[in-house]
Write an enzyme that holds these catalytic residues in place. Structure first.
Site, mmCIF file in Angstrom:
data_model
loop_
_atom_site.group_PDB
_atom_site.id
_atom_site.type_symbol
_atom_site.label_atom_id
_atom_site.label_comp_id
_atom_site.label_asym_id
_atom_site.label_seq_id
_atom_site.Cartn_x
_atom_site.Cartn_y
_atom_site.Cartn_z
ATOM 1 N N ARG A 1 0.839 -1.201 0.000
ATOM 2 C CA ARG A 1 0.000 0.000 0.000
ATOM 3 C C ARG A 1 0.875 1.253 0.000
ATOM 4 O O ARG A 1 0.463 2.328 -0.426
ATOM 5 C CB ARG A 1 -0.960 -0.020 1.209
ATOM 6 C CG ARG A 1 -1.894 1.167 1.274
ATOM 7 C CD ARG A 1 -3.158 0.876 2.087
ATOM 8 N NE ARG A 1 -2.883 0.258 3.362
ATOM 9 C CZ ARG A 1 -2.390 0.896 4.437
ATOM 10 N NH1 ARG A 1 -2.132 2.181 4.389
ATOM 11 N NH2 ARG A 1 -2.180 0.248 5.566
ATOM 12 N N TYR B 1 -14.444 15.618 -16.807
ATOM 13 C CA TYR B 1 -14.857 14.213 -16.757
ATOM 14 C C TYR B 1 -15.934 14.076 -15.663
ATOM 15 O O TYR B 1 -15.781 14.632 -14.562
ATOM 16 C CB TYR B 1 -13.644 13.329 -16.461
ATOM 17 C CG TYR B 1 -14.033 11.919 -16.118
ATOM 18 C CD1 TYR B 1 -14.691 11.120 -17.051
ATOM 19 C CD2 TYR B 1 -13.783 11.393 -14.853
ATOM 20 C CE1 TYR B 1 -15.091 9.834 -16.731
ATOM 21 C CE2 TYR B 1 -14.171 10.103 -14.534
ATOM 22 C CZ TYR B 1 -14.823 9.332 -15.476
ATOM 23 O OH TYR B 1 -15.220 8.066 -15.153
ATOM 24 N N ASP C 1 -5.701 17.204 -15.485
ATOM 25 C CA ASP C 1 -5.955 15.852 -15.980
ATOM 26 C C ASP C 1 -5.465 15.811 -17.429
ATOM 27 O O ASP C 1 -6.030 16.475 -18.305
ATOM 28 C CB ASP C 1 -7.457 15.543 -15.883
ATOM 29 C CG ASP C 1 -7.793 14.099 -16.242
ATOM 30 O OD1 ASP C 1 -7.071 13.521 -17.091
ATOM 31 O OD2 ASP C 1 -8.771 13.560 -15.715
ATOM 32 N N LYS D 1 -6.459 4.436 -19.864
ATOM 33 C CA LYS D 1 -6.678 4.900 -21.233
ATOM 34 C C LYS D 1 -5.391 4.801 -22.062
ATOM 35 O O LYS D 1 -4.837 3.723 -22.194
ATOM 36 C CB LYS D 1 -7.256 6.319 -21.191
ATOM 37 C CG LYS D 1 -8.404 6.501 -20.191
ATOM 38 C CD LYS D 1 -9.625 5.714 -20.594
ATOM 39 C CE LYS D 1 -10.886 5.961 -19.801
ATOM 40 N NZ LYS D 1 -10.833 6.083 -18.370
#
Ligand code: PLP
Length: 395
Positions: free
Chosen positions: A57, A110, A183, A208
């Protein structure tokens, strides 16, 4: 010869580290734990992103290889990979904001990011001022003493609006203390490296273009400054939106061809945009590579004259034509994502933006007949043949 029983030995197999040669590919460290001989070294590992690996983590060598590769591509000092693009956006915004803080954000964002900002407003007392993203004066006017973040997308989804990053980030003025978060999913660092334009943090849905093969969901945040990375890392490890080593390995493998894929996708998208512009069934094409696009000049400056791998076009036949088109394609897939090696299509008005009425759709720059096409790496003529036969049905 070990005196332990076989079932004990099998729990502790020797870990082979190559001697005399090295793996040419990055190994998958599918171990969530790392053991220490020295208790002080283990204690030091808790102290930040640069410590020894000890628990996934907080960091993992395969994940770190992906982080370093994307930080290098983006021109950042370091990066934090996450389990999804939304994981990266959440980690960044929640690390930087507290109740009473103020965000300036571009209105065409988005959907997931928009919902997150709405949630931060309604449940956590963060205020957001939306700006069109077309005028730096709007950013200057929105600035308050409590402003902590300016949030933009290099190329917006699905309108393909291009944000003039140096002008918008520059409008904050010297020493404002406001961090600009961008972004860069649609543009990719192959077209634009926002940090070179004064941006502090770049986020991506690595699902993506970066990974490119529809096999993972992943995200990453890249930092211009190590201290900002540390602030985000402290929160991100609490949030637990960590990237899995296997997903990071697949992303890294995809990343090796991102330059080739993005170049091909951009060339084909421009070709399709040009052909669509001249088609009688099409009312309008939104693609930054076309001279008539409102930010074509900014695309020339910021995207190296390229327009990206995604284009939108509005069918003259409205909503019904949009739906007919997306069901009529054969080679192109009706699927919600983008940036894939396969060409994907969707009709925002009936899917991602279905909750908006006609007025709200228009305000978001989306028509009832708007179709979004994410261009893959297939031969452009095969794609055009498919698009043309679907247009004939939708026209
Ligand atoms: N940012 C943009 C521009 C996106 O298009 C998406 C997803 O479509 C995201 C962020 C969220 O990414 P993920 O689905 O990997 O969480």
């Amino acid at each position: 010869m070990s005196t332990e029983h076989p079932e004990t030995r099998v729990v502790h197999p020797a870990v082979t580290t190559p001697a005399g040669s090295r793996p040419l590919g990055v190994p998958i460290y599918q171990s969530h734990l790392f053991a220490f001989d020295d208790a002080d070294e283990m204690a030091a590992a808790f102290d930040g992103p640069d410590g020894a690996f000890f628990y996934n983590r907080l960091g993992n060598p395969t994940v770190r290889a992906f982080e370093n590769a994307v930080a290098d591509l983006e021109g950042g000092v370091s990066a934090h990979a996450t389990a999804s693009g939304m994981g990266a956006i959440n980690a960044v915004l929640m690390a930087l904001l507290k109740s009473g803080d103020h965000v300036i954000a571009q209105s065409c964002l988005y959907g997931g990011t928009y919902t997150l900002l709405k949630d931060l407003t309604e449940r956590w007392g963060v205020e957001v001022t939306y700006v069109s993203g077309e005028d730096p004066a709007e950013v200057r006017d929105a600035l308050r003493p409590e402003t902590k973040v300016l949030y933009l997308e290099t190329i917006a989804n699905p309108t393909t609006q291009v944000a003039d990053l140096p002008a918008l980030a520059g409008a904050l003025g010297e020493g404002s203390g406001v961090l600009t978060v961008v972004d860069n999913t649609f543009a990719t660092p192959l077209l634009c490296r926002p940090i070179e334009h004064g941006v502090d943090i770049v986020v991506h849905s690595a699902t993506k273009f970066l990974s490119g093969h529809s096999d993972i969901v992943g995200g990453i945040a890249v930092f211009a400054d190590a201290a900002v990375h540390r602030t985000v890392w402290d929160h991100a490890v609490e949030l637990g939106s960590t990237a899995d080593p296997f997903a990071a390995w697949l992303a890294l493998r995809g990343l090796a061809t991102v330059g080739l894929r993005v170049a091909r996708q951009n060339e084909t998208a421009l070709e399709l945009a040009r052909r669509l512009s001249g088609h009688p069934a099409v009312r309008r094409v939104d693609y930054p590579g076309l001279p008539e696009h409102p930010q074509h000049e900014a695309a020339g400056r910021l995207l190296g004259g390229r327009g990206g791998g995604v284009l939108s076009f509005e069918l003259a036949g409205g909503r019904a034509a949009g739906r007919t088109f997306v069901e009529a394609v054969r080679l192109v897939s009706l699927a919600p994502s983008l940036g894939d090696v396969k060409t994907l299509v969707m009709h925002p008005a009936s899917t991602s933006h279905r909750k908006l009425d006609a007025a709200a759709l228009a305000a978001a720059g989306i028509g009832e007949g708007t179709v979004r096409l994410s261009v893959g790496i297939e031969h452009p003529d095969d794609l055009w043949a498919d698009v043309e036969q679907a247009l004939a049905k939708a026209g």
